[in-house]
Write an enzyme that holds these catalytic residues in place. Sequence first.
Site, PDB file in Angstrom:
ATOM      1  N   ALA A  78       0.832  -1.207   0.000  1.00 49.49           N
ATOM      2  CA  ALA A  78       0.000   0.000   0.000  1.00 49.49           C
ATOM      3  C   ALA A  78       0.867   1.258   0.000  1.00 49.49           C
ATOM      4  O   ALA A  78       0.614   2.214  -0.740  1.00 49.49           O
ATOM      5  CB  ALA A  78      -0.933  -0.009   1.214  1.00 49.49           C
ATOM      6  N   GLN A  98       1.184 -15.356   0.584  1.00 46.46           N
ATOM      7  CA  GLN A  98       1.414 -16.564  -0.216  1.00 46.46           C
ATOM      8  C   GLN A  98       0.383 -16.708  -1.326  1.00 46.46           C
ATOM      9  O   GLN A  98       0.704 -16.749  -2.501  1.00 46.46           O
ATOM     10  CB  GLN A  98       1.352 -17.809   0.678  1.00 46.46           C
ATOM     11  CG  GLN A  98       2.458 -17.910   1.685  1.00 46.46           C
ATOM     12  CD  GLN A  98       2.359 -19.197   2.508  1.00 46.46           C
ATOM     13  OE1 GLN A  98       1.611 -20.115   2.189  1.00 46.46           O
ATOM     14  NE2 GLN A  98       3.143 -19.255   3.566  1.00 46.46           N
ATOM     15  N   GLY A  99      -0.898 -16.757  -0.912  1.00 51.56           N
ATOM     16  CA  GLY A  99      -1.976 -17.165  -1.815  1.00 51.56           C
ATOM     17  C   GLY A  99      -2.029 -16.364  -3.101  1.00 51.56           C
ATOM     18  O   GLY A  99      -1.925 -16.916  -4.199  1.00 51.56           O
ATOM     19  N   GLY A 100      -2.203 -15.043  -3.003  1.00 50.30           N
ATOM     20  CA  GLY A 100      -2.243 -14.266  -4.221  1.00 50.30           C
ATOM     21  C   GLY A 100      -3.084 -13.015  -4.109  1.00 50.30           C
ATOM     22  O   GLY A 100      -3.295 -12.483  -3.020  1.00 50.30           O
ATOM     23  N   GLU A 156      -9.762 -19.720  -3.488  1.00 50.17           N
ATOM     24  CA  GLU A 156      -9.560 -19.828  -2.038  1.00 50.17           C
ATOM     25  C   GLU A 156     -10.933 -19.799  -1.383  1.00 50.17           C
ATOM     26  O   GLU A 156     -11.949 -19.605  -2.058  1.00 50.17           O
ATOM     27  CB  GLU A 156      -8.665 -18.694  -1.527  1.00 50.17           C
ATOM     28  CG  GLU A 156      -7.210 -18.858  -1.940  1.00 50.17           C
ATOM     29  CD  GLU A 156      -6.297 -17.752  -1.469  1.00 50.17           C
ATOM     30  OE1 GLU A 156      -6.755 -16.872  -0.720  1.00 50.17           O
ATOM     31  OE2 GLU A 156      -5.131 -17.761  -1.864  1.00 50.17           O
ATOM     32  N   ASP A 171       2.031  -0.213  15.193  1.00 50.39           N
ATOM     33  CA  ASP A 171       2.596   1.112  15.512  1.00 50.39           C
ATOM     34  C   ASP A 171       1.778   2.251  14.884  1.00 50.39           C
ATOM     35  O   ASP A 171       1.533   3.277  15.521  1.00 50.39           O
ATOM     36  CB  ASP A 171       4.041   1.223  15.004  1.00 50.39           C
ATOM     37  CG  ASP A 171       4.906   0.080  15.488  1.00 50.39           C
ATOM     38  OD1 ASP A 171       4.830  -0.245  16.688  1.00 50.39           O
ATOM     39  OD2 ASP A 171       5.639  -0.495  14.668  1.00 50.39           O
ATOM     40  N   HIS A 179      -6.293 -17.060  10.646  1.00 46.31           N
ATOM     41  CA  HIS A 179      -6.151 -17.936   9.482  1.00 46.31           C
ATOM     42  C   HIS A 179      -6.281 -19.370   9.965  1.00 46.31           C
ATOM     43  O   HIS A 179      -5.663 -19.752  10.960  1.00 46.31           O
ATOM     44  CB  HIS A 179      -4.791 -17.719   8.815  1.00 46.31           C
ATOM     45  CG  HIS A 179      -4.715 -18.297   7.440  1.00 46.31           C
ATOM     46  ND1 HIS A 179      -4.717 -19.656   7.215  1.00 46.31           N
ATOM     47  CD2 HIS A 179      -4.674 -17.714   6.221  1.00 46.31           C
ATOM     48  CE1 HIS A 179      -4.657 -19.875   5.900  1.00 46.31           C
ATOM     49  NE2 HIS A 179      -4.645 -18.713   5.281  1.00 46.31           N
ATOM     50  N   ARG A 203     -13.117 -17.943   5.898  1.00 43.76           N
ATOM     51  CA  ARG A 203     -12.123 -18.222   6.942  1.00 43.76           C
ATOM     52  C   ARG A 203     -12.671 -18.281   8.356  1.00 43.76           C
ATOM     53  O   ARG A 203     -12.238 -19.097   9.158  1.00 43.76           O
ATOM     54  CB  ARG A 203     -11.087 -17.112   6.916  1.00 43.76           C
ATOM     55  CG  ARG A 203      -9.935 -17.508   6.134  1.00 43.76           C
ATOM     56  CD  ARG A 203      -8.916 -16.460   6.114  1.00 43.76           C
ATOM     57  NE  ARG A 203      -8.211 -16.699   4.878  1.00 43.76           N
ATOM     58  CZ  ARG A 203      -7.321 -15.921   4.365  1.00 43.76           C
ATOM     59  NH1 ARG A 203      -7.011 -14.803   4.972  1.00 43.76           N
ATOM     60  NH2 ARG A 203      -6.725 -16.228   3.252  1.00 43.76           N
ATOM     61  N   HIS A 261      -3.952 -13.495  11.848  1.00 43.95           N
ATOM     62  CA  HIS A 261      -3.407 -13.353  10.497  1.00 43.95           C
ATOM     63  C   HIS A 261      -3.580 -11.944   9.950  1.00 43.95           C
ATOM     64  O   HIS A 261      -2.668 -11.405   9.329  1.00 43.95           O
ATOM     65  CB  HIS A 261      -4.120 -14.361   9.603  1.00 43.95           C
ATOM     66  CG  HIS A 261      -3.687 -14.350   8.174  1.00 43.95           C
ATOM     67  ND1 HIS A 261      -2.375 -14.580   7.806  1.00 43.95           N
ATOM     68  CD2 HIS A 261      -4.369 -14.134   7.017  1.00 43.95           C
ATOM     69  CE1 HIS A 261      -2.285 -14.519   6.473  1.00 43.95           C
ATOM     70  NE2 HIS A 261      -3.470 -14.238   5.982  1.00 43.95           N
ATOM     71  N   GLU A 311      -3.571  -2.577   5.469  1.00 42.27           N
ATOM     72  CA  GLU A 311      -4.031  -3.261   6.688  1.00 42.27           C
ATOM     73  C   GLU A 311      -4.190  -2.326   7.882  1.00 42.27           C
ATOM     74  O   GLU A 311      -4.941  -2.624   8.816  1.00 42.27           O
ATOM     75  CB  GLU A 311      -3.063  -4.411   7.037  1.00 42.27           C
ATOM     76  CG  GLU A 311      -3.607  -5.343   8.106  1.00 42.27           C
ATOM     77  CD  GLU A 311      -2.720  -6.541   8.376  1.00 42.27           C
ATOM     78  OE1 GLU A 311      -1.738  -6.760   7.640  1.00 42.27           O
ATOM     79  OE2 GLU A 311      -3.017  -7.271   9.342  1.00 42.27           O
ATOM     80  N   ARG A 313     -12.513 -10.675   6.325  1.00 43.07           N
ATOM     81  CA  ARG A 313     -11.934 -10.400   5.002  1.00 43.07           C
ATOM     82  C   ARG A 313     -11.974 -11.642   4.115  1.00 43.07           C
ATOM     83  O   ARG A 313     -11.604 -12.736   4.558  1.00 43.07           O
ATOM     84  CB  ARG A 313     -10.480  -9.951   5.168  1.00 43.07           C
ATOM     85  CG  ARG A 313      -9.769  -9.690   3.879  1.00 43.07           C
ATOM     86  CD  ARG A 313      -8.369  -9.196   4.138  1.00 43.07           C
ATOM     87  NE  ARG A 313      -7.529 -10.189   4.752  1.00 43.07           N
ATOM     88  CZ  ARG A 313      -6.836 -11.114   4.083  1.00 43.07           C
ATOM     89  NH1 ARG A 313      -6.900 -11.170   2.763  1.00 43.07           N
ATOM     90  NH2 ARG A 313      -6.075 -11.970   4.736  1.00 43.07           N
ATOM     91  N   LEU A 371      -4.074  -7.675  -0.624  1.00 44.82           N
ATOM     92  CA  LEU A 371      -3.094  -6.995  -1.484  1.00 44.82           C
ATOM     93  C   LEU A 371      -3.831  -6.089  -2.468  1.00 44.82           C
ATOM     94  O   LEU A 371      -3.355  -4.989  -2.785  1.00 44.82           O
ATOM     95  CB  LEU A 371      -2.221  -8.014  -2.229  1.00 44.82           C
ATOM     96  CG  LEU A 371      -1.282  -8.857  -1.353  1.00 44.82           C
ATOM     97  CD1 LEU A 371      -0.457  -9.804  -2.212  1.00 44.82           C
ATOM     98  CD2 LEU A 371      -0.355  -8.001  -0.507  1.00 44.82           C
TER      99      LEU A 371
HETATM  100  C1  SIN Z   1      -3.185 -17.435   2.154  1.00 45.22           C
HETATM  101  O1  SIN Z   1      -2.371 -17.679   1.282  1.00 45.22           O
HETATM  102  O2  SIN Z   1      -3.902 -18.280   2.666  1.00 45.22           O
HETATM  103  C2  SIN Z   1      -3.303 -16.020   2.643  1.00 45.22           C
HETATM  104  C3  SIN Z   1      -4.038 -15.220   1.681  1.00 45.22           C
HETATM  105  C4  SIN Z   1      -4.718 -14.082   2.374  1.00 45.22           C
HETATM  106  O3  SIN Z   1      -4.546 -13.907   3.566  1.00 45.22           O
HETATM  107  O4  SIN Z   1      -5.466 -13.392   1.714  1.00 45.22           O
END
Ligand code: SIN
Length: 533
Positions: free
Chosen positions: A30, A61-63, A127, A222, A243, A289, A350, A374, A385, A391
Amino acid sequence: MLSPRYLVSFDARKAIHRFTDVLVIGGGIAGLRAALEVPPHLDVLVTTKDKITESNSTYAQGGIASVLGKDDKFENHVDDTLVAGDGLCHPDVVELVVREAPDEIEKLVDWGTQFDLENGTLALTREGGHSHRRIVHALGDGTGHEVMRAIIAKAKAAENITLWDETFTLDLLTHEGACVGAVCWRPGIAKELIWAKQVVLASGGCGMVYRETTNPPVATGDGMAAAYRAGAELRDMEFMQFHPTVLYVAGSARFLISEAARGEGAYLRDVNGERFMLTDDPRHELAPRDVVARAIFRTMERTQHPNVYLDLSHLPRETVLTRFPGINKVCRGFGLDITTDRIPVRPGAHYTIGGVTTDADGRTTLPNLWAAGEVTSSGLHGANRLASNSLIEGLVFGAKCGRGAGAAAEGMKTTLAALPLRHAVDDLIAEPLDVADVTNSLRALMVRKLGIVRDRSRMDEATRDVDFWCRYVLAREFRDRAGWELQNLLTVARLMLDGAIERDESRGTHFRSDYPEKNERKWGKLRHTTAKR
Ligand code: SIN
């Protein structure tokens, strides 16, 4: 809460001063996206408290979610986000992020991001909570590394952008109710006052307030705490996303096992091998989630076992190894073969859903202060979320903040005169303090008393403990990062407890066993909890 205005004393007559048009606090996706959107004739200074690569963005990781597939539509992504958000998303914000997402992905590609491809086009995965395959990824499960590599290179190449790492932003400077810069600490220089026409806060979340977290050590809230001290409004701090699948092996860091694993077909099993999500939710392992994290919590209680297992053994070996090289490497380090062994996992903190309130342009309630990513509560995520919507939020709102802050800084004069030149921290306590001990105690307390399942009596107990620690920790002046981080963690912990006690219902990630239902009559119509100093 006892909360001094500034963490440290400073004397403007003796401090080093620095001037910039736009100050960006935070070097994740960001912050850098904001910096890159400021017109090139304006100076931008980006500060990060660690190395520029140390942000939650890097560890994603995920995208990144975006409507790119032929069969997908904006309406689907909007609906999925609203459903996951459990009635607390701002539909206009959801709509604008979803519609601007594909252009932001295109920009990342133009800037050199190498997303994974399939038959020459962007490979898309799924996901939890997504009705369609719409998540672009890179390096298999290393999306954050690749995206940040490209965006950091782009920012480094921009002549108007200066990057300062290892720079701790202690507090935002305010004058006559507006933000005018920040007081920072830099190695070898100590306190430095940065005067800025406009400030963009993009300093990330506060996952480190929990002992079990996927977040890197920098995520200590912070920016949230500094914004609170400066008088900005924060919102919905009770919503912390857990997560569902964090590696649970003695001796390992709490490493994220991407939700994309379930997107590719991995199963969740209890200690007896049962797929408990089959009976728990019609969406099975791909429920949102909050639903999966709670199902795991209940399963661990029912089986009296400290974790559940993620099973990829039925998936083609080559697919698993190509899609999840990072996860494979880490698991191998603990003697686990992810193509055959079940991976022990349990939920961990997470993503901080609450944060500094912003409008649809990224403006906070404090004039001249913008915020993205965030650190904010933008209205996109609601009470939970949707996976891989973070991202993209950072990109869309980062761009908006950069544009807005740039436009506002044009032709503006830097505020310097008439500021109180000296600021002292009162009532200093000088007794030695074991900062690590208090920090560990706080993080353990938050897991026990403000975890996945909450109730009033445990939250009251936690508030008493946090208040007790605040009394002697906030009244000190520290000279190092660990002390300031503890002060900020205590501040955000208290705000989270306040929000969680006030919200006497269950919604999204906030589940109260004493109020297990949603209360639309009281909390419907987008009612938020807010905090302002
Ligand atoms: C994940 O790869 O599970 C995290 C993706 C996310 O937090 O959006």
